[in-house]
Design a protein around this motif. Structure first.
Motif, PDB file in Angstrom:
ATOM      1  N   TRP A 337       0.816  -1.221   0.000  1.00  0.00           N
ATOM      2  CA  TRP A 337       0.000   0.000   0.000  1.00  0.00           C
ATOM      3  C   TRP A 337       0.848   1.270   0.000  1.00  0.00           C
ATOM      4  CZ3 TRP A 337      -4.142   1.930  -1.702  1.00  0.00           C
ATOM      5  CH2 TRP A 337      -4.673   3.115  -1.195  1.00  0.00           C
ATOM      6  N   ASP A 367      -2.515  -5.026  -1.804  1.00  0.00           N
ATOM      7  CA  ASP A 367      -3.530  -4.182  -1.167  1.00  0.00           C
ATOM      8  C   ASP A 367      -4.539  -3.669  -2.197  1.00  0.00           C
ATOM      9  OD1 ASP A 367      -4.535  -1.787   0.624  1.00  0.00           O
ATOM     10  OD2 ASP A 367      -3.244  -2.965   1.939  1.00  0.00           O
ATOM     11  N   ASP A 368      -5.230  -2.649  -1.849  1.00  0.00           N
ATOM     12  CA  ASP A 368      -6.309  -2.050  -2.642  1.00  0.00           C
ATOM     13  C   ASP A 368      -5.875  -1.786  -4.090  1.00  0.00           C
ATOM     14  OD1 ASP A 368      -8.555  -0.688  -3.363  1.00  0.00           O
ATOM     15  OD2 ASP A 368      -8.390   0.871  -1.833  1.00  0.00           O
ATOM     16  N   TRP A 412      -6.156  -8.045  -0.389  1.00  0.00           N
ATOM     17  CA  TRP A 412      -7.016  -7.043   0.267  1.00  0.00           C
ATOM     18  C   TRP A 412      -8.448  -7.121  -0.249  1.00  0.00           C
ATOM     19  CZ3 TRP A 412      -9.988  -2.912  -1.360  1.00  0.00           C
ATOM     20  CH2 TRP A 412     -10.218  -1.851  -0.462  1.00  0.00           C
ATOM     21  N   ARG A 444     -15.178   8.948   1.264  1.00  0.00           N
ATOM     22  CA  ARG A 444     -14.198   8.375   0.341  1.00  0.00           C
ATOM     23  C   ARG A 444     -14.901   7.981  -0.970  1.00  0.00           C
ATOM     24  NH1 ARG A 444      -9.931   3.321   0.640  1.00  0.00           N
ATOM     25  NH2 ARG A 444      -8.093   4.521   0.182  1.00  0.00           N
ATOM     26  N   LYS A 477      -6.709  -9.273   3.940  1.00  0.00           N
ATOM     27  CA  LYS A 477      -6.799  -8.032   4.715  1.00  0.00           C
ATOM     28  C   LYS A 477      -8.215  -7.498   4.484  1.00  0.00           C
ATOM     29  CE  LYS A 477      -4.694  -3.459   5.224  1.00  0.00           C
ATOM     30  NZ  LYS A 477      -3.701  -2.547   4.644  1.00  0.00           N
ATOM     31  N   ASP A 479     -10.801  -4.791   4.971  1.00  0.00           N
ATOM     32  CA  ASP A 479     -10.816  -3.351   5.274  1.00  0.00           C
ATOM     33  C   ASP A 479     -12.247  -2.815   5.389  1.00  0.00           C
ATOM     34  OD1 ASP A 479      -9.744  -0.833   5.691  1.00  0.00           O
ATOM     35  OD2 ASP A 479      -8.491  -0.847   3.900  1.00  0.00           O
ATOM     36  N   ASN A 481     -13.683   1.286   5.155  1.00  0.00           N
ATOM     37  CA  ASN A 481     -13.125   2.639   5.121  1.00  0.00           C
ATOM     38  C   ASN A 481     -14.097   3.804   5.252  1.00  0.00           C
ATOM     39  OD1 ASN A 481     -10.203   2.442   4.919  1.00  0.00           O
ATOM     40  ND2 ASN A 481     -10.660   1.180   3.132  1.00  0.00           N
ATOM     41  N   CYS A 527      -9.237  -4.620   9.556  1.00  0.00           N
ATOM     42  CA  CYS A 527      -8.727  -3.279   9.286  1.00  0.00           C
ATOM     43  C   CYS A 527      -9.934  -2.388   9.079  1.00  0.00           C
ATOM     44  CB  CYS A 527      -7.870  -3.310   8.016  1.00  0.00           C
ATOM     45  SG  CYS A 527      -7.250  -1.705   7.486  1.00  0.00           S
ATOM     46  N   GLY A 529      -9.620   1.448   7.902  1.00  0.00           N
ATOM     47  CA  GLY A 529      -8.801   2.656   7.806  1.00  0.00           C
ATOM     48  C   GLY A 529      -7.808   2.646   8.951  1.00  0.00           C
ATOM     49  N   GLY A 530      -7.111   1.517   9.114  1.00  0.00           N
ATOM     50  CA  GLY A 530      -6.280   1.290  10.291  1.00  0.00           C
ATOM     51  C   GLY A 530      -7.138   0.661  11.369  1.00  0.00           C
ATOM     52  N   TRP A 546      -5.022  -4.404  11.612  1.00  0.00           N
ATOM     53  CA  TRP A 546      -4.105  -3.297  11.281  1.00  0.00           C
ATOM     54  C   TRP A 546      -4.408  -2.160  12.253  1.00  0.00           C
ATOM     55  CZ3 TRP A 546       0.315  -2.097   9.821  1.00  0.00           C
ATOM     56  CH2 TRP A 546       0.649  -0.928   9.162  1.00  0.00           C
ATOM     57  N   ASP A 549      -3.669   3.575  10.401  1.00  0.00           N
ATOM     58  CA  ASP A 549      -3.120   4.020   9.115  1.00  0.00           C
ATOM     59  C   ASP A 549      -1.919   4.926   9.333  1.00  0.00           C
ATOM     60  OD1 ASP A 549      -4.551   2.648   7.297  1.00  0.00           O
ATOM     61  OD2 ASP A 549      -5.914   4.265   6.757  1.00  0.00           O
TER      62      ASP A 549
HETATM   63  C1  DGJ Z   1      -7.053   1.728   4.617  1.00  0.00           C
HETATM   64  C2  DGJ Z   1      -6.048   0.774   5.178  1.00  0.00           C
HETATM   65  O1  DGJ Z   1      -5.861   0.983   6.518  1.00  0.00           O
HETATM   66  C3  DGJ Z   1      -4.754   0.911   4.387  1.00  0.00           C
HETATM   67  O2  DGJ Z   1      -3.767   0.124   4.944  1.00  0.00           O
HETATM   68  C4  DGJ Z   1      -5.037   0.518   2.975  1.00  0.00           C
HETATM   69  O3  DGJ Z   1      -5.403  -0.822   2.903  1.00  0.00           O
HETATM   70  C5  DGJ Z   1      -6.120   1.407   2.409  1.00  0.00           C
HETATM   71  N1  DGJ Z   1      -7.280   1.425   3.225  1.00  0.00           N
HETATM   72  C6  DGJ Z   1      -6.500   0.967   1.024  1.00  0.00           C
HETATM   73  O4  DGJ Z   1      -7.561   1.648   0.528  1.00  0.00           O
END
Ligand code: DGJ
Length: 749
Positions: A337, A367-368, A412, A444, A477, A479, A481, A527, A529-530, A546, A549
């Motif tokens: 990422w 990742d993404d 991801w 987002r 992973k 996520d 967000n 995860c 956004g962290g 995770w 971020d």
């Molecule tokens: C948020 C995650 O925490 C990042 O590590 C990464 O995976 C991004 N999203 C990708 O969009």
């Protein structure tokens, strides 16, 4: 240890190794909380239930002459609204006739070996031979409501979990307006509240404040447990520190809206209520139906905050996280990422894999950006098929390449999200959580899928299955967000909208469960956004999350320390990223970055093609070190060493093996000083009678202070008694330069 009921005195005794919890069936069947604290050898503590007429605190009708016996002043075991208890209620129910009065009384109880397992919610897994549970049924005859209070006792771990099941045993329909998992009344005591607030990229900042006479609420209405207020709070003595003082922990095992409410009442008693957040929650309970509340993991420590944290670490590691990964050596990850963001193709990914393998990394995580039409964060979510223009060799081609290099491969997903610009949205616009008459709130540039609907969950599951079946993938992973808004489901009807937020969480859990059952060997890292969904509910499915971020080591010191008040380092996703750091621009030496990241699941989050040969060599060394200390870090006891005063200068923490044969001390100086104080560091948790030798020192320090005349007191081979290290400590070299750090490995000789 375990659970006992004294039929004569009508008292329940729940005993763990270092705590005791007592519940008394009071007159009229009123269930009272008698005690929670240090073991008292089953002495009946119900004598503490003092009766006093405080005025304006009413009485039960049948005991109206007993003016001190008031629902408003006696410590209740599970508080309800409307029948004379004016403190924060755990349960508010609107009955068929509109009444919201609820008066629960003891009906019966069961003490059973083992525990009941929820089919829909995460729970603390039992210890085969020791877990016992107590179920107390409370009943309100007029409302026709039965509430079962559930207590699971994990005696050797000093943990008691609590939850409740609310069953409609009437012939009518009722509506839950609030359904918290538990309430606990602690009789008169001056205490502090510790909670963990934050924001995106600055999660779980510890905050401690004295409780005052009001209601303090720590919660989230974002649809997730949130970056902003973790569903974990501590109540502790005003003077409690790391190693002394009484502390109580309450950790809600839930990933959605939550409320942790603490009230100091008129007489100075404290009430703690923990559960699903009241905003955006109502639940219609039809005749014969029951509502399960999430579990609260409670622990008590009479030996300060450090012990409280270690209690949580053990139970989460051993009884919450999926057991398949308890003894599994987690691979050292490299994630692309921060190395590429969306700007990659199959060639660059393969080059990165090659370079990462040269450094000794063990798993590559893509990742993404690998799917749908996803070249930035405006499109593609919901379309879980490979973006062939970016990756013509497909996910299988990438995974095969990784395998050829000896790397495991991870991928991801953001399963609960959808972009307007996606095939899924074009096909199923109704799959989104939104008020059909309004434009949705965007975040987002994405929206949230309506996970309350089983067909949505099924659609995403089938798409993920196709990908997971098509390549050798050993890690996901997962996520998430954005926060929820416009929480409205077209499938729920007018009456059901108050249920959508909770059903959303249940839908997510059902998808996680399905993926876990179909692919038990795939490890999922949570995860949001962290660390926006860092909670014990998620950890039931995802043994690591995770953490933030923000990958910058100095900010991470606070984020990780805050996280580790409740969660073990084995759950903390933590990587070394590039310097200057992408989130705050700070430059930190690579050794310091690694020492911080090693207190987690360790990996790298950068473009390995950009590393110099020296950096690659350093990374190989770091990975060897981490792998050597793996078990000590992941399974050892964790100690916060620096206190609130020394923390202005440095942050130190350590790990000690369960059998006390080795320890790892870590220290980062955050405020380098001229003519500096010597960092004296007292270790903790060692065997006082044993001798420990310094086996290795890893440090960022390349230069000595100029003209300091300093003679170093530490060096590899030096040995000290455990008692000396714990009481006198080590005199470390004053540290010079940019964010210097040191890691010292001690072994028992
Ligand atoms: C948020 C995650 O925490 C990042 O590590 C990464 O995976 C991004 N999203 C990708 O969009």
């Amino acid at each position: 240890m375990g659970i006992k009921f004294d039929d004569k005195r009508k008292v329940f005794f729940l005993t763990t190794q270092n705590s005791e919890y007592q519940i008394a069936i009071g007159d009229g069947g009123v269930l009272l909380h008698a005690y929670y604290g240090k073991p008292v050898c089953a002495a009946d503590m119900s004598y503490l239930l003092a009766e006093i007429d405080r005025g304006f605190s009413g009485n039960y009708y049948e005991m109206r002459d007993r003016r001190g016996f008031s629902p408003d002043t006696l410590p209740q075991e599970y508080s309800t609204f409307g029948a004379g208890d004016y403190r924060v209620p755990a349960l508010v129910v609107e009955q068929d006739n509109g009444s919201r009065t609820l008066d629960l009384r003891y009906k019966e109880h069961r003490i059973v070996q083992g525990r009941r397992h929820s089919e829909i919610l995460p729970y603390v897994r039992e210890n085969s031979d020791e877990t016992e549970s107590l179920e107390i049924d409370l009943f309100d005859e007029v409302a026709g409501l039965t509430v079962t209070l559930i207590y699971n006792v994990f005696a050797s771990k000093d943990v008691i979990t609590r939850s409740s099941v609310i069953a409609n045993t009437s012939g009518n329909t009722c509506r839950l307006l609030k359904a918290a998992s538990m309430s606990l009344d602690i009789t008169y005591k001056k205490m502090d509240l510790i909670h963990f607030h934050g924001r995106h990229a600055m999660e779980r900042q510890m905050e401690r404040s004295p409780l005052t006479h009001d209601v303090h609420m720590v919660g989230s209405s974002r649809g997730t447990s949130s970056h902003h207020n973790n569903p974990f709070v501590i109540l502790c003595d005003r003077g409690a520190g790391e190693d002394y003082g009484e502390c109580y922990g309450f950790m809600l095992m839930y990933s959605g809206n939550h409320a942790q409410e603490v009230e100091v009442d008129q007489s100075g008693s404290i009430r703690m209520v923990s559960g699903i957040g009241r905003e955006d929650f109502t639940w219609k309970l039809y005749m014969g139906e029951a509502f399960e509340t999430p579990e609260v993991i409670m622990t008590y420590s009479s030996r300060g905050l450090g012990q409280l944290s270690r209690n949580y670490h053990r139970i989460i590691r051993e009884n919450v996280c999926p057991p398949e990964f308890n003894d599994y050596k987690r691979p050292v990850i490299i994630n692309n990422w921060e190395g590429t963001y969306f700007g990659f193709d199959d060639n660059s990914i393969k080059e990165m894999m090659y370079a990462a393998r040269q450094c000794g990394c063990e798993m590559f995580v893509l990742d993404d950006g690998w799917f749908g039409k996803r070249d930035d964060d405006n499109s593609g979510l919901g379309d879980w098929y490979v973006n062939m223009s970016k990756l013509p060799c497909g996910i299988s081609g990438i995974a095969d390449y990784a395998e050829g290099l000896g790397l495991k491969f991870g991928l991801w997903f953001e399963p609960e999200m959808i972009n307007e610009d996606s095939d899924l949205f074009r096909e199923h616009p109704d799959y989104v959580l939104r008020d059909p008459d309004r434009k949705p709130v965007m975040a987002r540039n994405q929206m949230v899928l309506d996970m309350s609907r089983p067909e949505v969950v099924e659609n995403i599951f089938c798409q993920m299955k196709e990908v997971l079946d098509g390549a050798d993938i050993s890690y996901i992973k997962w996520d998430f967000n954005r926060s929820l808004s416009n929480v409205y489901s077209v499938a729920a009807g007018r009456e059901g909208q108050g249920e959508v937020a909770h059903r959303f969480v249940l839908g997510t859990y059902s998808l996680l469960k399905k993926i876990r059952e179909t692919y038990p060997g795939i490890m999922i890292e949570g995860c949001s956004g962290g660390g926006g969904r860092f909670d014990a509910g998620m950890l039931f499915y995802t043994p690591q999350i995770w953490c933030s971020d923000n990958s910058e080591a100095i900010n991470r010191l606070r984020i990780q320390e805050g996280t580790c008040y409740g969660y073990p380092v084995s759950t903390v996703g933590s990587h070394v990223s590039a310097s200057p750091n992408h989130q705050n621009g700070r430059e930190v030496p690579i050794a310091t970055r690694a020492i911080v990241a090693m207190s987690g699941t360790f990996g790298y989050e950068l473009d390995p093609r950009e590393l110099t040969e020296d950096e690659k060599e350093e990374i190989r060394k770091q990975i060897d070190l981490y792998n050597g200390y793996y078990s000590l870090i992941q399974n050892g006891d964790y100690f916060r060493i620096s206190d609130e005063y020394s923390r202005e200068y440095f942050t130190a923490w350590s790990f000690v093996a369960g059998d006390k044969t080795e320890a790892l001390l870590n220290l980062v100086v955050t405020d380098v000083r001229a003519n500096p104080e010597i960092p004296f560091v007292k270790l903790k948790g060692l065997d006082p009678l044993a001798r420990y030798r310094i086996d290795n020192i890893y440090s960022s320090i390349k230069e000595k202070p100029p003209e300091s005349g300093f003679r170093s007191m530490i060096g590899v081979g030096n040995s000290y008694s455990g008692a000396a290290l714990m009481n006198g400590g080590l005199a470390l070299d004053p540290m010079y330069g940019v964010y210097p750090a040191i890691q010292i490995h001690l072994i028992k000789v």
